[in-house]
Motif scaffolding. Structure first.
Motif, PDB file in Angstrom:
ATOM      1  N   HIS A 367       0.843  -1.198   0.000  1.00 17.85           N
ATOM      2  CA  HIS A 367       0.000   0.000   0.000  1.00 17.85           C
ATOM      3  C   HIS A 367       0.881   1.252   0.000  1.00 17.85           C
ATOM      4  N   PRO A 368       0.519   2.278  -0.794  1.00 11.20           N
ATOM      5  CA  PRO A 368       1.384   3.469  -0.885  1.00 11.20           C
ATOM      6  C   PRO A 368       1.633   4.181   0.444  1.00 11.20           C
ATOM      7  N   LEU A 369       0.739   3.989   1.414  1.00  8.17           N
ATOM      8  CA  LEU A 369       0.882   4.682   2.699  1.00  8.17           C
ATOM      9  C   LEU A 369       1.761   3.895   3.690  1.00  8.17           C
ATOM     10  N   VAL A 370       2.122   2.679   3.316  1.00  5.54           N
ATOM     11  CA  VAL A 370       2.746   1.781   4.295  1.00  5.54           C
ATOM     12  C   VAL A 370       4.258   1.672   4.085  1.00  5.54           C
ATOM     13  N   GLY A 371       5.010   2.034   5.132  1.00  2.00           N
ATOM     14  CA  GLY A 371       6.473   1.980   5.063  1.00  2.00           C
ATOM     15  C   GLY A 371       7.046   0.667   5.534  1.00  2.00           C
ATOM     16  N   GLU A 372       6.337   0.009   6.440  1.00  2.00           N
ATOM     17  CA  GLU A 372       6.801  -1.297   6.929  1.00  2.00           C
ATOM     18  C   GLU A 372       5.613  -2.001   7.575  1.00  2.00           C
ATOM     19  N   GLY A 400      -1.904   8.711  11.874  1.00  2.00           N
ATOM     20  CA  GLY A 400      -2.297   7.558  12.697  1.00  2.00           C
ATOM     21  C   GLY A 400      -3.693   7.745  13.277  1.00  2.00           C
ATOM     22  N   MET A 401      -3.937   8.945  13.806  1.00  2.19           N
ATOM     23  CA  MET A 401      -5.246   9.210  14.423  1.00  2.19           C
ATOM     24  C   MET A 401      -6.362   9.181  13.384  1.00  2.19           C
ATOM     25  N   LEU A 402      -6.049   9.722  12.193  1.00  2.00           N
ATOM     26  CA  LEU A 402      -7.026   9.665  11.094  1.00  2.00           C
ATOM     27  C   LEU A 402      -7.388   8.220  10.792  1.00  2.00           C
ATOM     28  N   CYS A 403      -6.347   7.400  10.654  1.00  2.00           N
ATOM     29  CA  CYS A 403      -6.554   5.996  10.311  1.00  2.00           C
ATOM     30  C   CYS A 403      -7.351   5.287  11.409  1.00  2.00           C
ATOM     31  N   ARG A 404      -6.984   5.568  12.662  1.00  2.00           N
ATOM     32  CA  ARG A 404      -7.703   4.939  13.770  1.00  2.00           C
ATOM     33  C   ARG A 404      -9.194   5.283  13.718  1.00  2.00           C
ATOM     34  N   ASN A 405      -9.493   6.543  13.415  1.00  2.00           N
ATOM     35  CA  ASN A 405     -10.897   6.950  13.370  1.00  2.00           C
ATOM     36  C   ASN A 405     -11.635   6.293  12.213  1.00  2.00           C
ATOM     37  N   PHE A 406     -10.965   6.191  11.047  1.00  2.00           N
ATOM     38  CA  PHE A 406     -11.592   5.475   9.934  1.00  2.00           C
ATOM     39  C   PHE A 406     -11.864   4.022  10.317  1.00  2.00           C
ATOM     40  N   ALA A 416      -3.556   3.462  17.307  1.00  2.00           N
ATOM     41  CA  ALA A 416      -2.510   4.282  16.699  1.00  2.00           C
ATOM     42  C   ALA A 416      -1.518   4.709  17.776  1.00  2.00           C
ATOM     43  N   VAL A 417      -0.237   4.438  17.523  1.00  2.00           N
ATOM     44  CA  VAL A 417       0.827   4.980  18.387  1.00  2.00           C
ATOM     45  C   VAL A 417       1.592   5.936  17.494  1.00  2.00           C
ATOM     46  N   CYS A 444      -9.320   1.031   5.232  1.00  2.00           N
ATOM     47  CA  CYS A 444      -9.068   2.221   6.059  1.00  2.00           C
ATOM     48  C   CYS A 444      -7.757   2.899   5.685  1.00  2.00           C
ATOM     49  N   LEU A 445      -6.785   2.121   5.211  1.00  2.00           N
ATOM     50  CA  LEU A 445      -5.550   2.736   4.696  1.00  2.00           C
ATOM     51  C   LEU A 445      -5.878   3.575   3.466  1.00  2.00           C
ATOM     52  N   ASP A 446      -6.748   3.048   2.579  1.00  2.00           N
ATOM     53  CA  ASP A 446      -7.175   3.816   1.401  1.00  2.00           C
ATOM     54  C   ASP A 446      -7.835   5.131   1.819  1.00  2.00           C
TER      55      ASP A 446
END
Ligand code: PMP
Length: 454
Positions: A367-372, A400-406, A416-417, A444-446
């Motif tokens: 996924h483009p948002l994922v570094g590891e 992180g907080m955005l993703c957690r809320n989605f 999210a940490v 949710c990553l999308d």
């Protein structure tokens, strides 16, 4: 407004008017109110609006057996009828605590056959601090008082727990750490490894322990405390070189090693303890969470026999809690361990579900948002980045907080940490539920990526 919504609004109002919540942004909480969780079954929760949510965090890393295990309910009810409370002070005891102490030490690493019970992991680490200092005093080395811990380690929220922990945002409130606790860097390669390879960084991070022992002076150091895998710090899995190097260093100095197994214990790594996974030989282990699958509060400290000998000879240990070894908690713990053993849940994690979870999770690395994506056993972390190759973050955008809320809005609990998304589902999660977790996570990553770029 439906009845459900009216009831939800009423509960939210109670939150603002009467409840001081743990680890919460009070301003935000006041604006939106908490999400009200009303029931749960298996790996799923339901909120007061009827939304079904997959609990990717097993509550707070604790609900090992999943929700709704009737046997645990029955064990508690039976014990409440028989003996709802008695203490373990002043030369008394009761069967559940004694039997649970035996059951824990049956699965603990060899040479650890005693347990001191507490009500939580934090109380466990308070006990650790007092116990190791007491031990060295009895050994005629009262200057050995300092505990070495790690930046971004988590060891609880009592004064000793938060001091041992390396969370600066906790230290800032309440003038912590207390004297006699010092911290060394953590083995977090993705966040802090710079240009070093993971293996080089692992050795460097471990060497910081030796450096600190020499700086404080071996005669002043009581113990090194660490989680085999840092949980709340962001599921930080140390580079392969880290624990072997730490073991080498520990062998050179006369200091105790405390493994905080509050998260790793009772199967989360696919072994009974994280110490088993990494071949560590701790002198003390802090336990909680998975001990009772979180159905009822309980923690403890498992202690190596060589220390117990000294402590036994020392007479009084002036420490304990009203609820140390609470009979109802102990009965639930016993039943929880019975189920873990008899249903071979840890074996299944190791050979079936953890390999599947880890394989499916790693698919998210494209996924483009994922570094590891990293993980081990029933633990996983997904690093959110702006640029994969440089590990550059989306600074100041709260990715992180955005993703957690989605996630929350789309029926998945991921924590999210910072910009690290973490999971630790119940150990009983099935292949189909893992599929559900991963597909919701991708969605949710999308959504997060769109929001960040939109
Ligand atoms: N140690 C570790 C490693 C933990 O993760 C936690 C809780 N997240 C604690 C200690 C503290 O446990 P409790 O919240 O039960 O006091």
């Amino acid at each position: 407004m439906s009845d459900n919504s009216a009831q939800t609004q009423a509960w939210k109002a109670l939150s603002g008017e009467h409840h001081l919540a743990p680890f919460s942004d009070y301003k935000q909480l006041k604006e939106k109110g908490p999400r009200i969780i009303t029931k749960a079954q298996g790996v799923h929760l339901w909120d007061s609006e009827g939304q079904q949510i997959l609990d990717g965090m097993a509550g707070l890393w604790c609900v090992a057996l999943g929700y709704g295990r009737e046997e645990l309910v029955q064990a508690a009810a039976h014990q409440m009828r028989e003996l709802p409370y008695y203490n373990l002070f002043f030369q008394t005891a009761h069967p559940p605590a004694l039997e649970l102490a035996k059951a824990i030490t049956d699965v603990a690493p060899a040479g650890m056959s005693h347990v001191f019970f507490t009500g939580s992991g934090s109380e466990g680490n308070d006990t650790v601090l007092r116990l190791v200092r007491h031990y060295w005093a009895l050994k005629g080395k009262p200057t050995k008082k300092t505990l070495i811990s790690r930046v971004n380690g988590y060891h609880g929220s009592t004064v000793a727990g938060a001091s041992l922990g390396g969370m600066t945002y906790m230290h800032e409130q309440g003038d912590l750490p207390i004297p006699g606790v010092v911290h060394i860097p953590q083995p977090y390669w993705f966040g802090e490894g710079g240009d070093m390879s993971p293996d080089e960084f692992g050795v460097w991070a471990a060497e910081q322990l030796e450096k600190k022992i020499l700086e404080v002076g071996e005669d002043n150091v009581a113990a090194f405390i660490a989680e085999p895998i840092q949980g709340a710090g962001g599921v930080i899995i140390p580079p392969a070189t880290y624990w072997p190097k730490i073991k080498e260093i520990l062998a050179r100095y006369e200091i105790l090693f405390v493994a905080d197994e509050v998260i790793c214990g009772f199967g989360r790594t696919g072994e009974w303890f994280g110490s088993d996974y990494y071949g560590l030989a701790p002198d003390l282990m802090t336990i909680a969470k998975g001990l009772t699958s979180g159905y009822i509060p309980m923690g403890g400290v498992v202690v190596r026999d060589t220390l117990v000998q000294v402590i036994h000879d020392g007479g009084d240990f002036n420490h304990g809690f009203t609820y140390s070894g609470h009979p109802v908690a102990a009965a639930v713990g016993l039943e929880n361990l019975r189920i873990l053993r008899e249903e071979k849940i840890i074996e299944r994690v190791r050979s079936e579900t953890a390999p599947y979870l880890q394989m499916r999770l790693r698919e998210l690395a494209d996924h483009p948002l994922v570094g590891e994506v990293r993980g081990l056993g029933m633990l996983g972390a997904i690093e959110l980045v702006k640029h994969k190759s440089t590990r550059e973050r989306y600074t100041g955008q709260g990715a992180g907080m955005l993703c957690r809320n989605f996630c929350f809005d789309n029926g998945l609990i991921m924590r999210a940490v910072g910009d690290t998304m973490i999971i630790a589902p119940p150990l009983v999660i099935t292949h189909a539920e893992i599929d559900e977790l991963v597909s919701k996570a991708r969605k949710c990553l999308d959504l997060t990526l769109n929001a960040l770029n939109g």
